[in-house]
Design a protein around this motif. Sequence first.
Motif, PDB file in Angstrom:
ATOM      1  N   GLY A  42      37.642  39.924  34.118  1.00 44.20           N
ATOM      2  CA  GLY A  42      38.487  39.056  34.941  1.00 44.20           C
ATOM      3  C   GLY A  42      37.898  37.688  35.216  1.00 44.20           C
ATOM      4  O   GLY A  42      38.594  36.672  35.156  1.00 44.20           O
ATOM      5  N   THR A  43      36.586  37.652  35.503  1.00 45.29           N
ATOM      6  CA  THR A  43      35.937  36.369  35.797  1.00 45.29           C
ATOM      7  C   THR A  43      36.062  35.430  34.602  1.00 45.29           C
ATOM      8  O   THR A  43      36.395  34.249  34.751  1.00 45.29           O
ATOM      9  N   MET A  44      35.809  35.968  33.415  1.00 49.30           N
ATOM     10  CA  MET A  44      35.850  35.129  32.218  1.00 49.30           C
ATOM     11  C   MET A  44      37.284  34.746  31.863  1.00 49.30           C
ATOM     12  O   MET A  44      37.544  33.633  31.404  1.00 49.30           O
ATOM     13  N   GLN A  45      38.214  35.672  32.105  1.00 49.52           N
ATOM     14  CA  GLN A  45      39.628  35.341  31.889  1.00 49.52           C
ATOM     15  C   GLN A  45      40.045  34.207  32.821  1.00 49.52           C
ATOM     16  O   GLN A  45      40.754  33.287  32.410  1.00 49.52           O
ATOM     17  N   ALA A  46      39.577  34.281  34.063  1.00 46.03           N
ATOM     18  CA  ALA A  46      39.896  33.226  35.042  1.00 46.03           C
ATOM     19  C   ALA A  46      39.383  31.871  34.563  1.00 46.03           C
ATOM     20  O   ALA A  46      40.092  30.862  34.635  1.00 46.03           O
ATOM     21  N   LEU A  58      40.601  26.462  31.875  1.00 46.39           N
ATOM     22  CA  LEU A  58      40.429  25.562  30.723  1.00 46.39           C
ATOM     23  C   LEU A  58      41.752  25.332  29.997  1.00 46.39           C
ATOM     24  O   LEU A  58      42.075  24.205  29.597  1.00 46.39           O
ATOM     25  N   ILE A  59      42.532  26.406  29.827  1.00 46.86           N
ATOM     26  CA  ILE A  59      43.830  26.299  29.133  1.00 46.86           C
ATOM     27  C   ILE A  59      44.777  25.396  29.948  1.00 46.86           C
ATOM     28  O   ILE A  59      45.477  24.558  29.391  1.00 46.86           O
ATOM     29  N   GLN A  60      44.765  25.576  31.262  1.00 45.38           N
ATOM     30  CA  GLN A  60      45.582  24.739  32.155  1.00 45.38           C
ATOM     31  C   GLN A  60      45.228  23.250  31.970  1.00 45.38           C
ATOM     32  O   GLN A  60      46.080  22.377  32.016  1.00 45.38           O
ATOM     33  N   ARG A  61      43.943  22.993  31.717  1.00 44.48           N
ATOM     34  CA  ARG A  61      43.475  21.602  31.506  1.00 44.48           C
ATOM     35  C   ARG A  61      43.715  21.134  30.072  1.00 44.48           C
ATOM     36  O   ARG A  61      43.271  20.052  29.694  1.00 44.48           O
ATOM     37  N   GLN A  62      44.341  22.007  29.289  1.00 47.48           N
ATOM     38  CA  GLN A  62      44.603  21.729  27.867  1.00 47.48           C
ATOM     39  C   GLN A  62      43.300  21.522  27.096  1.00 47.48           C
ATOM     40  O   GLN A  62      43.199  20.700  26.178  1.00 47.48           O
ATOM     41  N   GLN A  63      42.289  22.309  27.496  1.00 49.96           N
ATOM     42  CA  GLN A  63      41.009  22.285  26.784  1.00 49.96           C
ATOM     43  C   GLN A  63      40.830  23.602  26.029  1.00 49.96           C
ATOM     44  O   GLN A  63      41.449  24.609  26.366  1.00 49.96           O
ATOM     45  N   ARG A  91      44.943  32.126  38.961  1.00 49.37           N
ATOM     46  CA  ARG A  91      45.909  33.020  39.607  1.00 49.37           C
ATOM     47  C   ARG A  91      45.409  33.424  40.991  1.00 49.37           C
ATOM     48  O   ARG A  91      44.204  33.625  41.201  1.00 49.37           O
ATOM     49  N   ALA A  92      46.334  33.568  41.903  1.00 51.78           N
ATOM     50  CA  ALA A  92      45.984  33.893  43.299  1.00 51.78           C
ATOM     51  C   ALA A  92      45.222  35.215  43.413  1.00 51.78           C
ATOM     52  O   ALA A  92      44.314  35.345  44.234  1.00 51.78           O
ATOM     53  N   ASP A  93      45.561  36.180  42.542  1.00 51.13           N
ATOM     54  CA  ASP A  93      44.898  37.493  42.650  1.00 51.13           C
ATOM     55  C   ASP A  93      43.459  37.468  42.144  1.00 51.13           C
ATOM     56  O   ASP A  93      42.740  38.452  42.254  1.00 51.13           O
ATOM     57  N   LEU A 117      36.435  34.151  24.970  1.00 47.76           N
ATOM     58  CA  LEU A 117      37.092  35.319  25.562  1.00 47.76           C
ATOM     59  C   LEU A 117      37.450  36.315  24.474  1.00 47.76           C
ATOM     60  O   LEU A 117      37.901  35.936  23.393  1.00 47.76           O
ATOM     61  N   SER A 118      37.256  37.594  24.785  1.00 47.79           N
ATOM     62  CA  SER A 118      37.640  38.658  23.860  1.00 47.79           C
ATOM     63  C   SER A 118      38.969  39.220  24.341  1.00 47.79           C
ATOM     64  O   SER A 118      39.199  39.329  25.540  1.00 47.79           O
ATOM     65  N   SER A 119      39.835  39.599  23.414  1.00 45.47           N
ATOM     66  CA  SER A 119      41.120  40.163  23.850  1.00 45.47           C
ATOM     67  C   SER A 119      40.998  41.647  24.160  1.00 45.47           C
ATOM     68  O   SER A 119      41.832  42.221  24.838  1.00 45.47           O
ATOM     69  N   GLY A 120      39.947  42.294  23.669  1.00 45.82           N
ATOM     70  CA  GLY A 120      39.795  43.723  23.909  1.00 45.82           C
ATOM     71  C   GLY A 120      38.557  44.028  24.721  1.00 45.82           C
ATOM     72  O   GLY A 120      37.603  43.256  24.726  1.00 45.82           O
ATOM     73  N   ALA A 121      38.584  45.181  25.409  1.00 50.16           N
ATOM     74  CA  ALA A 121      37.400  45.622  26.152  1.00 50.16           C
ATOM     75  C   ALA A 121      37.489  47.133  26.313  1.00 50.16           C
ATOM     76  O   ALA A 121      37.807  47.842  25.359  1.00 50.16           O
TER      77      ALA A 121
END
Length: 318
Positions: free
Chosen positions: A225-229, A234-239, A270-272, A298-302
């Motif tokens: 979750g931390t890394m997804q956050a 970064l994606i929001q910043r278009q980076q 995200r707020a959560d 980021l990895s898509s699987g875990a």
Amino acid sequence: MAIPQYDKNHYAVVDLGSNSFHLLITQLVTTPTGKSIKTVNKVKQKVRLAAGLTSNNLLTDDAITRGLDCIKNFALYLNSIPVNNILIVATAALRIAKNNQVFFDAAKKILPKEIKLLSGEQEAKTIYAGVAHTSISNIQQSSAKQLVLDIGGASTEIIVGLGCTAKKVVSLNIGCVSFIGKYFTDDLLKKENFNQCIAGAADIINTVKAEFIQLGWQSAVGSSGTMQAMAEILIQRQQTPVITLEFLYEIQQILIDCKTIDNIEIAGLRADRTAVLASGLSILIALFQCLHIETLCLSSGALREGLLFELVPDAKII
């Protein structure tokens, strides 16, 4: 809300984590080119089980009730799925809890199958399998070593693997839920709180760091979750969603400027994710510093994808 009905082509994995409980339902699709497994439903609930561990490592009644209420809901989804197609696992908070049997006994009456309590090593290996079978292009053929990190609610896994094989795994008692309670008790986002939290994580990481650095790796991925956050910001910043230490320090400063956990607001976050962001970020900074990580993707699987691979080893996860 109507609960969908499933059949023998459906597979379910339940991950009773220290922060959130997850239910993942997938469907096996067979075509002339082979078998693949696709997600049809996901249910997630923040249970924060690790927050309910006392100083003597006993789960409070409240925490047990929160957990049982969640699995009662999950059980409704599992009713129509064959038992052999279901895998239910518990991780760090239930590993640590001395009274975990109370939870397991109550859960046995609710769930169609017994909960498998994963050891730290089993958890790390399953996480690596999930990463290997989803996110890395041609990892099976790859000759490059991969560092995989997973920060959970009550434990952090560090793995170095090659192809589909985990070469070295460790599970450390560092987690974003347990550390938020330890280092940010006042909910204040002060520089001192961050420094103490980073130092606390580093003390534990340093006990294993030499062996991992000696093994070496070519690339690093994270799957929690931390890394997804961080990637979402970064994606929001278009980076490009590639995490660096410089970026983590920048987010740390933004959090310090927010002053309190309730006041956290960052574009793309995200707020959560706010409740345990400060501790998760501190642990990630400590991992970067101790292991000399330059960039992390980021990895898509875990863990859940690793469990799916156990259930249906001959299917491609899509």
